[in-house]
Scaffold this motif. Structure first.
Motif: not given
Length: 852
Positions: A26-31, A796-805, A808-813, A817-820
């Motif tokens: 999904l990351r490589e194909s941009e969803s 939700e926004w604060e937790v998500l921003e912390k999770a993004v930071a 390291d896993d690119q797939g999870v990142s 980003a989609i959730r963001r």
């Protein structure tokens, strides 16, 4: 056995390994915006290597994939290439993930129809020269691929949620929930998961409340916060003024008997949605056994107090007389029995019961296997809700037969730990099937706390699921539950996206209704104190027990009169003795002091006893006390007492009918929904008219019999026959009608009807006052919902921003980003509508203007 084994391989061995390749693709194909490239491993040189030839549903080619025990699994290779296999290990067909994703989204908006889709696809491919060999070359394999692709999607979503939950645990202590490390953000509390991926086939365990936080502000469980942020998303204490307006949260419960399941082919392989709405069957069975054991173990005589007594009375713990509750029970029992008889045999699941919030979000669901709407299904939903909210929260509960459910809870002790925190109400559409006294107590427009919540969210949600009726009736047992879960999640997401518009629409409606109600209140010209007093008198008058006819009415009335006469004589003797003590010169000081106190109490008791005796003697029509014993077996007196009881009951029925017609008389809107409600009200009233006419006929017959006894000189001296009721003007209920006159039945003048009944300005003022009260409650509810929505979003926004930071896993990142992006979309969608509802709210949402 083959299906079970294949399902086990999908759930335990294949899906967990596909999570990271799927997220990476999904990351490589941009969803899926860019067509994924093939990433098939080259065959190795070992002796076990062989090739699998697959048909690819991609409109252009087939594919050969090397398969070896030492190489990457075929399913992983296909998913990396943007394809999904129809089988876990040796597939013969793979489908383009873009096509599966499109079909998944399509089937959320229409009834799933795999046969039609595959037939159309086969015809489309055949027109282009692609021939699929076999009698059923596509449907079974395509359906299998689609089914397990959905499981992969939901497992991925749950995996990302668990990752965010891990970040949430590292937040500051004042905002950290006490949750088990294995629980997911939106999973059932208590549901376990592995460190690599959630188990898509795991059964949700019994919910354990995780609503207690280490801060001073308890919150609802993460499960409920994800279901409806407007109701359960608050992270701060509500304003004191808003909290006083009603319950903390409102919910409505109902059952849908069109959502059945036909069990002709047995159960399919077990497959549970990782974020299911359904209460585990173990909890339902446990509640059923508990209810049955309580009802069977308790003494029936104690459970049914005064059952053999014909007198109407208010049952302990209830606000209504027994006659009104019995009338509601008969009305809905007949409806339920008729519905049960109409059901065909062969169904293992006969209905769905659900709990919903006023915003259209589903909270909990339960499948019903019994004929009829048994109470343990509703009880387990209510109990589950309380397990997910703090101990100081109260719940406004709307249900079609809430009066009967409360009656059972009070009588048998169900929900004893929570009953003090429940405000009971009847949903608006079903309120007109209840007795009028029941409507006075439980109608959400008349009782405190519900605002303009009508309790019909259930009906709207059932309508949203109606397109699935045909499909889920014949689908596999677990396929049905999985499909319903997916649809409910989709409906909740749509409701969340439209939350801003919902609040804006409710605010505008509330402002308009408040303006109209204030004008009507001013035109009534009555003070609020006067109207509240009249409303209290109306409720008291129309909810009191009604007199009933009795075969030995004369004997009982005479016996009660004799008892009162004896009591008056005893009190007279007591009064005389105390006066003698005071007049005696030989009485001690302390004796006189005690006699003074006792004499005052005795005189007061004597006064009350004489008043009560006077009322009884007047009701008997007595001129001399010596007549009492001669009337013990008087047929005239029996008919007189019964006629009086009949007339009081008839009068109350006519009052109730007139108040129910108020809605129709004041109706001016012509929308279809309003017309349906008016028709429902009119039909309900008309069904009661024959019973009222029968009471009037019976009363007139007693009047004729009493007149005959008077002519035959078989009645007491000076007896007067009561006046008959004119059937033609029976339903007019004017102030001057004979229905209000008790000539011949009560020697005491009953006086004019009270203002709440005969004064139109008072009645109009009461309606306006109740409407203004509901407007205030609705405004407070809107403010609470608006504040809770913003607090949930910021959290939700604060937790998500912390999770993004911290990821390291690119797939999870990429998934984060989609959730963001989804959260930003929500904020933009809410921005304009919530401007009108921003009074007293912070302007801080989290994202910057550039991000929005």
């Amino acid at each position: 056995e083959k299906k079970e084994e294949q399902a086990e391989n999908w759930l335990r061995k294949v899906i967990p390994f596909l999570l990271h390749p799927y997220m990476e693709m999904l990351r490589e194909s941009e969803s899926l915006r860019i067509a994924p490239t093939l990433k098939i491993d080259e065959g190795c040189s070992c002796a076990r290597t062989h090739e699998l030839k697959l048909i690819i549903v991609r409109f252009d080619s087939d594919l050969t994939v090397p398969c070896c025990t030492n190489s990457t699994p075929v399913a992983v290779q296909l998913v990396r290439s943007g394809l999904f296999p129809c089988a876990p290990y040796r597939p013969t067909l793979a489908v383009d993930i873009r096509m599966l994703d499109f079909v998944t989204r399509l089937f959320l908006r229409i009834s799933p129809n795999h046969t039609a889709w595959c037939s159309a696809l086969e015809d489309f491919l055949g027109a282009q020269g692609y021939r699929l060999i076999g009698t059923d070359p596509l449907r079974r394999r395509f359906s299998n691929a689609l089914q397990w692709f959905m499981s992969l999607q939901h497992a991925t979503t749950e995996y990302v949620k668990n990752h965010v939950t891990g970040v949430a645990r590292t937040r500051s202590p004042e905002r950290t929930p006490r949750v088990d490390p294995s629980r997911g953000v939106s999973s059932w509390p208590g549901q376990s998961s592995t460190t690599t991926a959630p188990d898509p086939g795991a059964d949700p365990s019994t919910p354990i409340s995780d609503a207690q936080f280490s801060s001073d502000v308890p919150r609802a469980s993460e499960y409920l916060r994800s279901r409806c942020p407007l109701c359960f998303g608050g992270t701060t204490k509500p304003n004191a003024s808003d909290a006083e307006k009603g319950p903390t949260v409102l919910v409505c419960v109902d059952a849908c008997f069109t959502q059945k399941h036909n069990d002709q082919h047995g159960k399919d392989p077990r497959r549970i949605h990782p974020d299911t709405f359904f209460v585990p069957l173990e909890k339902v069975k446990e509640m059923e056994e508990s209810v049955d054991s309580i009802r069977n173990s308790r003494d029936k005589k104690k459970g049914k107090q005064r059952e053999d007594d014909d007198e109407d009375f208010v049952e302990p713990g209830m606000d209504l007389p027994k006659s009104a509750l019995d009338g509601c029970n008969v009305s809905f029992t007949a409806s339920d029995e008729g519905r049960s008889k109409s059901r065909a045999k062969g169904y293992d699941e006969r209905a769905l019961a659900g709990m919903f919030c006023p915003h259209g979000n589903s909270l909990f669901m339960v499948t019903m296997t019994s004929l009829g709407e048994k109470q343990h299904y509703i009880l387990v939903l209510v109990k589950t809700l309380f397990e997910h909210i703090p101990n100081n929260w109260t719940v406004g509960f709307l249900y079609d037969v809430a009066c009967q459910l409360k009656r059972s809870c009070v009588k048998w002790g169900f929900l004893s730990d929570y009953i003090d925190r429940i405000v009971w109400g009847v949903s608006v559409f079903h309120a007109y099937g209840h007795q009028w006294p029941c409507q006075l107590i439980y109608h959400p427009r008349k009782c405190r706390g519900f605002g303009f919540c009508d309790g019909e969210t259930c009906e709207r949600c059932w309508h949203a699921l109606s397109r699935l009726i045909a499909y889920t009736r014949v689908a596999g047992y677990y396929v049905r539950l999985y499909t319903l879960d997916s649809q409910l999640h989709f409906n909740n997401q749509l409701a969340l996206l439209n939350a801003g518009k919902w609040l804006q629409r409710k605010l505008r409606l509330c402002i308009q209704r408040r303006r109209d109600a204030q004008q009507e209140f001013n035109s009534a010209g009555k003070s609020r104190e006067f109207l509240r007093e009249q409303w209290s008198l109306q409720v008291k008058s129309q909810t009191k027990p009604l007199p009933t006819q009795q075969r030995n009415a004369a004997k009982k009335a005479v016996e009660e009169t004799l008892r009162l006469q004896k009591a008056v004589e005893v009190l007279n003797i007591r009064r005389k003795d105390l006066e003698d003590v005071l007049m005696s010169a030989g009485s001690a000081a302390y004796e006189r002091a005690m006699a003074v106190d006792d004499l005052e109490k005795t005189k007061e008791s004597l006064r009350k006893a004489r008043e009560k005796l006077g009322r009884h003697e007047r009701s008997l029509g007595l001129q001399e006390r010596t007549q009492v014993k001669r009337l013990m077996k008087s047929p005239f007196l029996t008919k007189r007492m019964n006629a009086r009881a009949l007339k009081i009951r008839l009068r109350e029925r006519l009052r109730a009918r007139k108040f129910e017609f108020d809605r129709l008389e004041r109706s001016f809107r012509k929308q279809r929904s309003e017309q349906q409600l008016n028709e429902h009200t009119r039909d309900s009233i008309r069904r009661r008219e024959p019973g009222i006419s029968a009471l009037a006929t019976k009363y007139n017959k007693l009047c004729d019999e009493m007149a005959t006894l008077i002519c035959q000189k078989r009645a007491p001296n000076f007896a007067v026959a009561p006046k008959k009721i004119d059937s033609e003007t029976l339903f007019d209920l004017d102030v001057d009608e004979d229905i209000w006159q008790d000539i011949g039945l009560d020697e005491e003048d009953a006086g004019p009807p009270p203002p709440w009944l005969c004064d139109e300005s008072a009645r109009k003022g009461i309606r306006a006052m109740l409407e203004l009260d509901r407007c205030e409650e609705e405004m407070a509810r809107i403010r609470m919902n608006r504040r809770a929505l913003q607090e949930w979003f910021v959290d939700e926004w604060e937790v998500l921003e912390k999770a993004v930071a911290n990821t390291d896993d690119q797939g999870v990142s990429y998934q984060l980003a989609i959730r963001r992006k989804f959260l930003l979309k929500l904020c933009v969608a809410w921005e304009k509508p919530l401007v009108e509802v921003s009074e007293g709210c912070s302007s801080h949402w989290g994202p910057s203007m550039e991000e929005l």
